[in-house]
Design a protein around this motif. Structure first.
Motif, PDB file in Angstrom:
ATOM      1  N   THR A   1       0.809  -1.663  -0.164  1.00  0.00           N
ATOM      2  CA  THR A   1       0.043   0.025  -0.226  1.00  0.00           C
ATOM      3  C   THR A   1       0.752   1.393  -0.130  1.00  0.00           C
ATOM      4  O   THR A   1       0.465   2.761  -0.046  1.00  0.00           O
ATOM      5  N   LEU A   2       2.595   1.309   0.045  1.00  0.00           N
ATOM      6  CA  LEU A   2       3.266   2.422   0.272  1.00  0.00           C
ATOM      7  C   LEU A   2       3.682   2.446  -0.631  1.00  0.00           C
ATOM      8  O   LEU A   2       3.925   1.240  -1.866  1.00  0.00           O
ATOM      9  N   GLU A   3       3.841   3.480  -1.073  1.00  0.00           N
ATOM     10  CA  GLU A   3       5.187   4.588  -2.892  1.00  0.00           C
ATOM     11  C   GLU A   3       6.218   3.164  -2.656  1.00  0.00           C
ATOM     12  O   GLU A   3       6.735   3.884  -1.525  1.00  0.00           O
ATOM     13  N   ALA A   4       6.675   3.681  -3.802  1.00  0.00           N
ATOM     14  CA  ALA A   4       8.090   2.761  -3.548  1.00  0.00           C
ATOM     15  C   ALA A   4       8.599   2.765  -2.757  1.00  0.00           C
ATOM     16  O   ALA A   4       9.491   2.845  -2.269  1.00  0.00           O
ATOM     17  N   PRO A   5       9.117   4.471  -2.879  1.00  0.00           N
ATOM     18  CA  PRO A   5      10.517   4.830  -2.243  1.00  0.00           C
ATOM     19  C   PRO A   5       9.911   4.554  -0.729  1.00  0.00           C
ATOM     20  O   PRO A   5      11.363   4.423   0.407  1.00  0.00           O
ATOM     21  N   ARG A   6       9.007   5.228  -0.056  1.00  0.00           N
ATOM     22  CA  ARG A   6       8.841   4.565   1.256  1.00  0.00           C
ATOM     23  C   ARG A   6       8.818   3.338   1.644  1.00  0.00           C
ATOM     24  O   ARG A   6       9.059   2.622   3.101  1.00  0.00           O
ATOM     25  N   ARG A   7       8.160   2.242   0.616  1.00  0.00           N
ATOM     26  CA  ARG A   7       8.347   0.638   1.225  1.00  0.00           C
ATOM     27  C   ARG A   7       9.743  -0.029   1.134  1.00  0.00           C
ATOM     28  O   ARG A   7      10.110  -0.580   1.650  1.00  0.00           O
ATOM     29  N   ARG A   8      10.864   1.206   0.136  1.00  0.00           N
ATOM     30  CA  ARG A   8      12.488   0.755   0.112  1.00  0.00           C
ATOM     31  C   ARG A   8      12.773   0.959   1.138  1.00  0.00           C
ATOM     32  O   ARG A   8      13.713   0.147   2.251  1.00  0.00           O
ATOM     33  N   GLU A   9      12.179   1.809   1.831  1.00  0.00           N
ATOM     34  CA  GLU A   9      12.898   2.898   3.146  1.00  0.00           C
ATOM     35  C   GLU A   9      12.608   1.504   4.709  1.00  0.00           C
ATOM     36  O   GLU A   9      13.289   1.659   5.623  1.00  0.00           O
ATOM     37  N   VAL A  10      11.112   0.832   4.637  1.00  0.00           N
ATOM     38  CA  VAL A  10      10.875   0.647   5.462  1.00  0.00           C
ATOM     39  C   VAL A  10      11.974  -0.917   5.843  1.00  0.00           C
ATOM     40  O   VAL A  10      11.462  -1.422   6.628  1.00  0.00           O
ATOM     41  N   ILE A  11      11.525  -1.302   4.179  1.00  0.00           N
ATOM     42  CA  ILE A  11      12.288  -2.765   4.083  1.00  0.00           C
ATOM     43  C   ILE A  11      13.508  -2.447   4.993  1.00  0.00           C
ATOM     44  O   ILE A  11      14.592  -3.294   4.954  1.00  0.00           O
ATOM     45  N   ASP A  12      14.579  -1.424   3.888  1.00  0.00           N
ATOM     46  CA  ASP A  12      15.838  -1.335   4.506  1.00  0.00           C
ATOM     47  C   ASP A  12      15.954  -1.836   6.076  1.00  0.00           C
ATOM     48  O   ASP A  12      17.126  -2.142   6.861  1.00  0.00           O
TER      49      ASP A  12
END
Length: 280
Positions: free
Chosen positions: A236-247
């Motif tokens: 449900t997150l935008e790609a940059p935010r998704r990458r931040e959370v995964i990292d």
């Protein structure tokens, strides 16, 4: 497809969650391979076996290999995407396993059709566990047996909760509700004993087992991004935010990574019971 579309579990496992398991099939099969061995070892040549919550079919196929050409193995799961994958895998393997897309709580199995019921983490999601296990009891011949694995508590399985705990400061993760259908619904061994007794199973034995699991570290980001409670939120997150959370979440897995491999211990219950008495 024999299931109620109002069933929340049916809706969940036939949506993105089911597709996530299909996408991560190779990782999950690698991770849970020890359970294939444990379950297959309980199957005898020529037996008729039902695999409950069979997912993409790895444990059903393992049971089919063990049962041999005179046996019959059936997998049942509520997820159409996973069952479709399981059928393809069975055909590719040249095995005679069959698959049913249905809710095992309600599906009208033939009475006394199975010598054994097996499951790898597929039994914790029933809306009414007593009704489900009573239905499975009816499907089992007198003298038949259960051999199941379920997770113990979340506190004993830090790998399984690492992503959601790490990501909690950044995103809202759905809570785990005690006693509700889900991964740790069978954490209380006393509750499981009560379910088995009420459903007509005899001689229930629930033993703690710790199973060493591993998978290639190259698959960790895919696992974090698609599986578990965090995996529900990330799409449900935008790609940059998704990458931040995964990292951010990935750092919580550092204690489990050794070289090129992720290692952890699965704290589980091994559940066994017999269908010795016909209940009316």
């Amino acid at each position: 497809m024999q299931m109620s579309q109002t069933n929340p579990q049916a809706a969940f496992w036939n949506s993105d969650a089911g597709h996530a398991w299909v996408e991560n099939q190779a990782i999950l099969d690698h991770m849970f391979a020890p359970f294939e061995t444990l379950l297959a070892a309980s199957v005898h040549a020529g037996e008729h076996v039902l695999d409950v919550g069979c997912g993409t079919g790895a444990t059903t196929l393992a049971a089919a290999r063990q049962a041999g050409p005179d046996g019959r193995c059936t997998g049942v799961d509520i997820s159409a995407p996973m069952i479709a994958t399981a059928r393809i895998r069975a055909a590719q393997a040249g095995l005679g396993a069959s698959f049913v897309c249905a809710d095992a709580q309600h599906y009208p199995f033939d009475g006394g059709a199975f010598d054994a019921i097996v499951s790898r983490f597929g039994i914790m999601f029933f809306a009414d566990p007593v009704a489900a296990f009573a239905n499975l009891r009816t499907a089992t011949r007198p003298g038949g047996r259960l051999h199941l694995y379920a997770w113990r508590g979340a506190d004993e399985n830090p790998f399984m909760t690492a992503a959601e705990r790490a990501a909690a400061p950044l995103v809202e993760v759905p809570p785990r509700l005690p006693g509700q259908p889900g991964q740790f619904a069978f954490a209380d061994a006393g509750r499981v004993h009560a379910i088995l007794r009420a459903a007509g199973w005899e001689g229930g034995a629930i033993d703690p087992v710790d199973v060493a699991c591993e998978f290639p570290a190259a698959g960790l980001d895919g696992y974090i991004g698609r599986m578990g409670l965090l995996g529900r939120v990330l799409p449900t997150l935008e790609a940059p935010r998704r990458r931040e959370v995964i990292d951010h979440a990935r750092r919580a897995f550092e204690p489990f990574v050794r070289g090129e491999t992720v290692h952890y211990t699965a704290a589980c219950w091994r559940i066994a019971a017999r269908a010795d008495v016909i209940r009316r």
